[in-house]
Write a protein that holds these residues in place. Structure first.
Motif, PDB file in Angstrom:
ATOM      1  N   PRO A 290      11.180  54.171  12.479  1.00 54.27           N
ATOM      2  CA  PRO A 290      12.518  54.086  13.085  1.00 54.27           C
ATOM      3  C   PRO A 290      13.610  53.628  12.122  1.00 54.27           C
ATOM      4  CG  PRO A 290      10.868  53.103  14.516  1.00 54.27           C
ATOM      5  CD  PRO A 290      10.200  53.381  13.217  1.00 54.27           C
ATOM      6  N   LEU A 293      15.777  56.304  10.654  1.00 57.63           N
ATOM      7  CA  LEU A 293      16.590  57.132  11.544  1.00 57.63           C
ATOM      8  C   LEU A 293      17.960  56.491  11.711  1.00 57.63           C
ATOM      9  CD1 LEU A 293      13.764  57.797  14.167  1.00 57.63           C
ATOM     10  CD2 LEU A 293      14.313  59.142  12.123  1.00 57.63           C
ATOM     11  N   PRO A 332      15.470  58.307  20.033  1.00 56.81           N
ATOM     12  CA  PRO A 332      15.855  59.032  18.813  1.00 56.81           C
ATOM     13  C   PRO A 332      15.510  60.523  18.837  1.00 56.81           C
ATOM     14  CG  PRO A 332      14.743  56.964  18.284  1.00 56.81           C
ATOM     15  CD  PRO A 332      14.529  57.208  19.735  1.00 56.81           C
ATOM     16  N   TYR A 333      14.640  60.951  19.763  1.00 61.51           N
ATOM     17  CA  TYR A 333      14.370  62.397  19.896  1.00 61.51           C
ATOM     18  C   TYR A 333      15.666  63.098  20.309  1.00 61.51           C
ATOM     19  CZ  TYR A 333      10.922  66.195  20.608  1.00 61.51           C
ATOM     20  OH  TYR A 333      10.148  67.337  20.486  1.00 61.51           O
ATOM     21  N   THR A 336      18.143  63.004  17.435  1.00 60.74           N
ATOM     22  CA  THR A 336      17.825  63.900  16.319  1.00 60.74           C
ATOM     23  C   THR A 336      18.444  65.278  16.560  1.00 60.74           C
ATOM     24  OG1 THR A 336      15.776  62.707  15.827  1.00 60.74           O
ATOM     25  CG2 THR A 336      15.951  64.955  14.991  1.00 60.74           C
ATOM     26  N   TYR A 371      10.733  60.819  12.348  1.00 62.99           N
ATOM     27  CA  TYR A 371      10.722  60.789  13.806  1.00 62.99           C
ATOM     28  C   TYR A 371       9.399  61.314  14.349  1.00 62.99           C
ATOM     29  CZ  TYR A 371      11.211  61.071  18.633  1.00 62.99           C
ATOM     30  OH  TYR A 371      10.939  60.860  19.963  1.00 62.99           O
TER      31      TYR A 371
END
Length: 580
Positions: A290, A293, A332-333, A336, A371
């Motif tokens: 993480p 990201l 974060p998906y 992204t 990720y």
């Protein structure tokens, strides 16, 4: 793969950035990327893993006193078990209502179930409108299909409430709370929801101005609390924290034994929740992936808060923590795709993600690889935490739903890049899945374990209506409050934009129509909750609890993204010890 593989942040001077809604800056126009603010909690829970103990008595004393009060409260059910008189009937209802709203009903499941069976079967001849409304709500909350014609005798010739009822603020409040458990075909409850809101709003304003002296401050405070969010739609742990002081103020309703029990139990459970929040934050902080990201929202504390809204009871600690990890991982998906990726990078990324190919994931560019490691690792952790005979089979259902989310993300990027504004139903066909609530609901079931059979998981895998309705609440509330933000960053068209284009509506008209769709989804959920007798109540209530979290987190602003908006609520539950 192209992109910012070797960088750690968007290398753009902030003075050059375009400022959009809520004060965000667009830091990369090509990537539609904004400067998401960090969580307001930072490392607070890691640095302060234990809730302060300022009470004069020891924890051991508090636990023993809590258990003593639980036993005394059980005796109150025995005392009120005779429902042959309206007086006993009323006492029992007030007891159940208080236990539920004070957040301690989980200690009395057997007693409450038995009481509700008695209340459902008992003859109830009463002209007490408050009691009739309370009975209706309590029975509906426990999945008893009481008919709404019990209110027929209290309406005037035009279908509205009789004058005697309209002037009784406590009775109007009871009907307002009951009306939010209505189903789509119950027109009286739809109209009552509007009429009671108007009556209560006027009563609260009059009381504040000193024009209604008969409305005591305690009742006026309860009215304002209900107008903000009705009880059935409020996050249950937050409802308890906010209701305890309201209950204490109300001399007509307050039982000192129940009040003491509620405070002790809340504090003791609050200590457990604080420790769990620290554990989730430490887990997240300890992961390498993480950290790479840089474009994403890192929300482990907020993810735990979300999971606590699904199940808060102490016996569900393991499930709560696994669900919190899942929510923190999927955030974060979305980012992204939404806040970083461009088409030529996202295509191979999506292909690898939908195959769950950990080996090929290592060939992706930096952020995409990181990720993939993060999500694959979290799903493996969930799988390893479950009983071996079901783990892979049930977790694979979650993976299949996530694959549909990923496919939906790809479609959204195509829409975004081509500036396509689909009709509302085409939009919802994709975005009800990409809101991730279906996947979260499935994960909540899988990690819960209790009552989760293969048949239940198969039912969940088919995107059942009650889950779809919860997704409608999630998607539309998110799109309504985030419309300006998403539009000004040139992101995927929101449901508001789609409605405006399809129906030639103004933004205000579109918002009003979509809020009405949210209300309809709630009524549909209420109906499904009553009729899905093959699915255990502890599972169905999780779906409703997820919709409740939208009322808490997205009612006026996207509180998950703007975490400062949640600070007050999270502080009450996790940072500020319950006062005594």
């Amino acid at each position: 793969m192209g992109g910012i593989d070797e960088g750690e942040s968007f290398d753009v001077g902030m003075a050059e950035c375009r400022v959009i809604a809520q004060g965000y800056r667009v830091v990369d126009e090509e990537r539609h990327a904004v400067d998401y603010r960090p969580s307001v909690w930072g490392d607070y829970f890691i640095a302060n893993p234990t809730l302060p103990h300022n009470y004069e008595k020891s924890l051991k004393w508090m636990q023993e006193r809590r258990d003593e009060l639980i036993n005394k409260a059980r005796e109150m059910f025995v005392d009120d078990s005779d429902t042959s008189s309206s007086d006993s009937f009323g006492k029992l209802m007030k007891l159940v209502d208080a236990l539920q709203r004070l957040g301690v009903s989980y200690h009395f499941k057997g007693e409450i179930n038995s009481s509700m069976q008695s209340l459902a079967l008992a003859e109830f001849a009463s002209d007490d409108f408050h009691a009739i409304s309370l009975r209706f709500r309590l029975l509906r909350q426990e999945r008893h299909h009481i008919r709404c014609d019990v209110f027929d005798g209290f309406t005037d010739g035009g279908g509205g409430l009789r004058a005697a009822v309209r002037s009784d603020t406590r009775a109007v409040l009871a009907l307002y709370e009951a009306a939010h458990l209505g189903t789509p075909d119950e027109e009286f409850l739809k109209e009552a929801q509007v009429e009671t809101r108007n009556l209560l709003t006027a009563a609260a304003a009059a009381a504040m101005a000193g024009r209604r002296a008969e409305i005591k401050p305690a009742l006026s405070n309860k009215v304002r609390h209900a107008l903000e969010t009705p009880s059935f739609r409020r996050m249950k742990r937050l409802e308890a924290r906010l209701y305890i002081p309201l209950y204490q103020q109300d001399d007509e309703e307050c039982n000192e034994l129940l009040l003491e029990l509620a405070k002790l139990d809340f504090y003791l459970l609050q200590r457990l929740h604080r420790e769990e929040a620290a554990e989730i934050c430490e887990w997240y902080d300890g992961l390498e992936s993480p950290r790479e990201l840089f474009y994403a929202r890192h929300r482990p504390a907020e993810a735990y808060f979300w999971a606590m809204g699904v199940y808060y009871e102490p016996q569900h600690a393991k499930a709560r923590k696994l669900l919190a990890k899942f929510i923190a991982t999927i955030t974060p998906y979305d980012d992204t795709f939404d806040n970083y990726g461009v088409w030529e990078e996202l295509q191979p990324f999506a292909h690898v993600m939908q195959r769950w190919d950990e080996k090929d994931a290592e060939k992706l560019g930096r952020c995409y690889r990181d990720y993939a490691r993060f999500l694959f690792g979290a799903m493996n952790e969930i799988e390893s935490a479950l009983p071996k005979h079901i783990s892979k089979k049930h977790v694979n259902v979650i993976r299949d739903i996530i694959n549909q989310v990923c496919g939906g993300y790809v479609t959204e990027i195509e829409w975004r890049d081509s500036k396509y504004i689909p009709p509302l139903q085409e939009h919802l066909q994709v975005t009800l899945i990409t809101c991730f609530y279906w996947a979260i609901s499935c994960t909540a079931f899988v990690v819960f374990g209790e009552g989760v059979t293969d048949e239940v998981i198969k039912w969940m895998s088919e995107f059942p209506k009650i889950v779809r309705d919860s997704c409608i609440v999630s998607r539309l509330m998110d799109d309504i409050v985030a419309h300006a933000f998403e539009t000004e960053r040139n992101n995927v068209a929101t449901a508001v934009t789609c409605y405006m284009k399809e129906y030639g509506a103004t933004e205000e008209e579109a918002r009003e129509a979509l809020w009405n769709d949210v209300e309809n989804a709630w009524r549909d959920m209420n109906r499904e909750y009553l009729r899905l007798t093959s699915i255990p109540s502890p599972l169905l209530i999780q779906v409703i609890n997820l919709a409740r979290m939208m009322e808490t987190m997205y009612k006026t602003i996207d509180g998950y993204t703007d975490s400062a908006a949640l600070q007050e609520w999270m502080s009450l539950l996790l940072a500020q010890p319950m006062p005594f």
